[in-house]
Scaffold this motif. Structure first.
Motif, mmCIF file in Angstrom:
data_model
loop_
_atom_site.group_PDB
_atom_site.id
_atom_site.type_symbol
_atom_site.label_atom_id
_atom_site.label_comp_id
_atom_site.label_asym_id
_atom_site.label_seq_id
_atom_site.Cartn_x
_atom_site.Cartn_y
_atom_site.Cartn_z
ATOM 1 N N ALA A 69 0.601 -1.148 -0.032
ATOM 2 C CA ALA A 69 -0.072 0.041 0.057
ATOM 3 C C ALA A 69 0.513 1.403 0.049
ATOM 4 N N ASP A 70 1.853 1.497 0.618
ATOM 5 C CA ASP A 70 2.770 2.720 0.969
ATOM 6 C C ASP A 70 3.772 2.553 0.021
ATOM 7 N N ALA A 71 4.202 1.667 -0.923
ATOM 8 C CA ALA A 71 5.283 1.567 -1.649
ATOM 9 C C ALA A 71 5.421 2.938 -2.516
ATOM 10 N N PRO A 72 6.569 3.476 -2.684
ATOM 11 C CA PRO A 72 6.810 4.738 -3.292
ATOM 12 C C PRO A 72 6.704 4.618 -4.874
ATOM 13 N N VAL A 73 6.796 3.411 -5.473
ATOM 14 C CA VAL A 73 6.493 3.251 -7.002
ATOM 15 C C VAL A 73 5.036 3.112 -6.985
ATOM 16 N N LYS A 74 4.472 4.168 -7.451
ATOM 17 C CA LYS A 74 2.862 4.519 -7.686
ATOM 18 C C LYS A 74 2.291 4.025 -9.035
ATOM 19 N N ILE A 75 1.231 3.291 -9.103
ATOM 20 C CA ILE A 75 0.618 2.926 -10.318
ATOM 21 C C ILE A 75 -0.806 3.426 -10.104
ATOM 22 N N THR A 76 -1.004 4.523 -10.935
ATOM 23 C CA THR A 76 -2.274 5.166 -10.790
ATOM 24 C C THR A 76 -3.243 4.670 -11.996
ATOM 25 N N LEU A 77 -4.533 4.575 -11.807
ATOM 26 C CA LEU A 77 -5.370 3.931 -12.478
ATOM 27 C C LEU A 77 -6.538 4.877 -12.703
ATOM 28 N N VAL A 78 -6.776 5.578 -13.613
ATOM 29 C CA VAL A 78 -7.751 6.889 -13.679
ATOM 30 C C VAL A 78 -8.836 6.243 -14.685
ATOM 31 N N TRP A 79 -10.039 6.024 -13.691
ATOM 32 C CA TRP A 79 -11.281 5.351 -14.433
ATOM 33 C C TRP A 79 -12.012 6.862 -15.062
ATOM 34 N N ASN A 80 -12.271 7.100 -16.417
ATOM 35 C CA ASN A 80 -12.394 8.140 -16.906
ATOM 36 C C ASN A 80 -14.108 8.167 -17.080
ATOM 37 N N GLY A 81 -14.723 7.251 -16.906
ATOM 38 C CA GLY A 81 -16.217 7.060 -16.792
ATOM 39 C C GLY A 81 -16.777 6.303 -17.895
ATOM 40 N N PHE A 82 -17.784 5.726 -17.397
ATOM 41 C CA PHE A 82 -18.542 4.863 -18.611
ATOM 42 C C PHE A 82 -19.206 5.670 -19.756
ATOM 43 N N GLU A 83 -18.924 5.260 -20.647
ATOM 44 C CA GLU A 83 -19.748 6.189 -21.911
ATOM 45 C C GLU A 83 -20.612 5.104 -22.625
ATOM 46 N N LYS A 84 -21.853 5.866 -23.118
ATOM 47 C CA LYS A 84 -22.890 5.182 -23.863
ATOM 48 C C LYS A 84 -22.353 5.498 -25.406
ATOM 49 N N GLY A 85 -22.365 4.485 -26.155
ATOM 50 C CA GLY A 85 -22.068 4.761 -27.638
ATOM 51 C C GLY A 85 -23.052 4.526 -28.378
ATOM 52 N N PRO A 86 -23.034 4.934 -29.831
ATOM 53 C CA PRO A 86 -24.318 4.582 -30.551
ATOM 54 C C PRO A 86 -24.933 3.328 -30.786
#
Length: 408
Positions: A157-174
């Motif tokens: 949890a506190d490891a300095p190597v940080k992997i960030t996952l940014v979830w940009n939001g569900f999108e409806k398509g056509p």
């Protein structure tokens, strides 16, 4: 000997003009190096899940509430106007007419018809009520982080190597309509598209942001194919009943699928996954004309080395065994005669030998010599072995790039 018979024998194909090759196969087990080295020496990393799209939910709800307030104000204004028309100016006009009528009656000259009060018109407001916005489901950060397991590294949890996952939001398509058949056999199917894009960021102390990219497999839209409907109306009815639950299911499924995709992507990019590689090398079967025990010896040495690639503590032995085979094959190539099918090292054997050399150099980690052997072998241009050399060359370039990203 009869001269004509002698001439016939001379024209017959000579025996021993080509060698009989023997193929050898082995499976090499190895640890794939990362394309981007994020190891700070601790072999640890942390995972952070960011969901900025939740702010969109708040913004959407705030706008929805404001829209409802404005709607109610418009309704009240319209209602006031209706009341004014029906109980204000309307009543005044009626009673003015009645006053004139009564005066005429009192004077003995009444009009033929007494004024009638017009009935109140129904209140009508045609603008539809604001539709509640589509709200995105929150992503469970704990479930996401639990699903990330990078081979060769440990999550802390506190490891300095940080992997960030940014979830940009569900999108409806056509929604795409597909019609098949005619008349009573007409059918409609629908392709409903959607996606949830994710940005990957990796920060390594001393190096900064080493990865900042959208994960490719999540950029395109996923497609859900509906069952068949007899009419467009049937689909609309199904959609009215199921739209809310449909989108909830798609969001839940996509999060689960994305965690597995993210994990695979991270392992390929920054992990040390265990891999296997199918090797094929070649020797020459024993012939009456030539001795090929050197090729058998070389294969035995190479095989011994290849089967130990997976063991870290045996790399010196791997290199020694492969070098033993390399020396034998390079010596054999000094006899190469591409234009003489009867030569011990003819075109076919030469080409096969370059396959052997390229493979041995590859697993020695000598990528320069491996590429050189591939190119020399391709220049010999013997069909079967060219087909083997091309993928070896591509894999050599792949391994070389990974090695350069992980200098010792």
């Amino acid at each position: 000997m009869n001269k004509s018979l002698y001439a016939l024998l001379f024209l017959l194909p000579a025996t021993g003009i080509s060698q009989t090759m023997q193929d050898h196969k082995a499976i090499v087990k190895y640890k794939q190096l990362p394309a981007v080295n994020i190891n700070d020496g601790s072999n640890m990393y942390s995972v952070v899940v960011e969901t900025p799209f939740l702010q969109k939910n708040q913004d959407s709800m705030a706008l929805y509430e404001l829209t409802k307030q404005n709607y109610m104000k418009e309704v009240e204004t319209a209602l006031d106007n209706w009341r004014l028309q029906n109980s204000g100016a309307g009543d005044r006009n009626y009673w003015a007419q009645m006053a004139a009528y009564e005066k005429a009656v009192n004077a003995g000259t009444p009009p033929p018809q007494m004024p009638q009060q017009a009935p109140a018109a129904a209140f009508v407001f045609n603008k539809p009520y604001p539709k509640k916005p589509f709200l995105l489901k929150e992503v469970n950060a704990a479930s996401v982080t639990a699903g990330i397991k990078i081979e060769g590294l440990t999550q802390q949890a506190d490891a300095p190597v940080k992997i960030t996952l940014v979830w940009n939001g569900f999108e409806k398509g056509p929604i795409k309509e597909n019609k098949t058949g005619t008349g009573a056999l007409t059918k409609y199917k629908y392709e409903i598209q959607y996606r949830h894009r994710i940005t990957l960021k990796i920060d390594v102390p001393g190096k900064g942001l080493v990865v900042n990219e959208n994960i490719p497999d999540m950029e395109g839209y996923r497609v859900y194919n509906t069952s068949e409907f007899a009419t467009k109306g049937d689909f609309k009815l199904w959609w009215i009943d199921n739209e809310a639950s449909f989108w909830e299911q798609r969001q839940n499924e996509l999060v689960m699928q994305h965690v597995a995709t993210i994990n695979n992507y991270l392992n390929e990019k920054v992990g040390y996954p265990s891999k296997t590689y199918a090797v094929e090398m070649h020797s020459v079967k024993k012939s009456k004309e030539y001795d090929f025990t050197d090729y058998t010896t070389a294969w035995n040495a190479a095989q011994d080395g290849l089967l130990k690639v997976e063991y870290k503590d045996k790399q010196a032995e791997v290199n020694q065994k492969l070098q033993q085979a390399i020396d034998i094959w390079n010596k054999a190539l000094t006899e190469s005669d591409l234009n003489n099918k009867k030569a011990r090292i003819n075109r076919e054997v030469t080409s096969a030998t370059y396959v052997n050399l390229a493979t041995a150099y590859l697993w020695q980690g000598n990528y320069v010599e491996a590429e050189l052997a591939c190119n020399k072998g391709l220049a010999v241009d013997f069909g079967r072995y060219n087909r083997e050399l091309r993928p070896i060359l591509e894999f050599t370039k792949f391994q070389k790039a990974r090695a350069e990203a992980n200098p010792r």
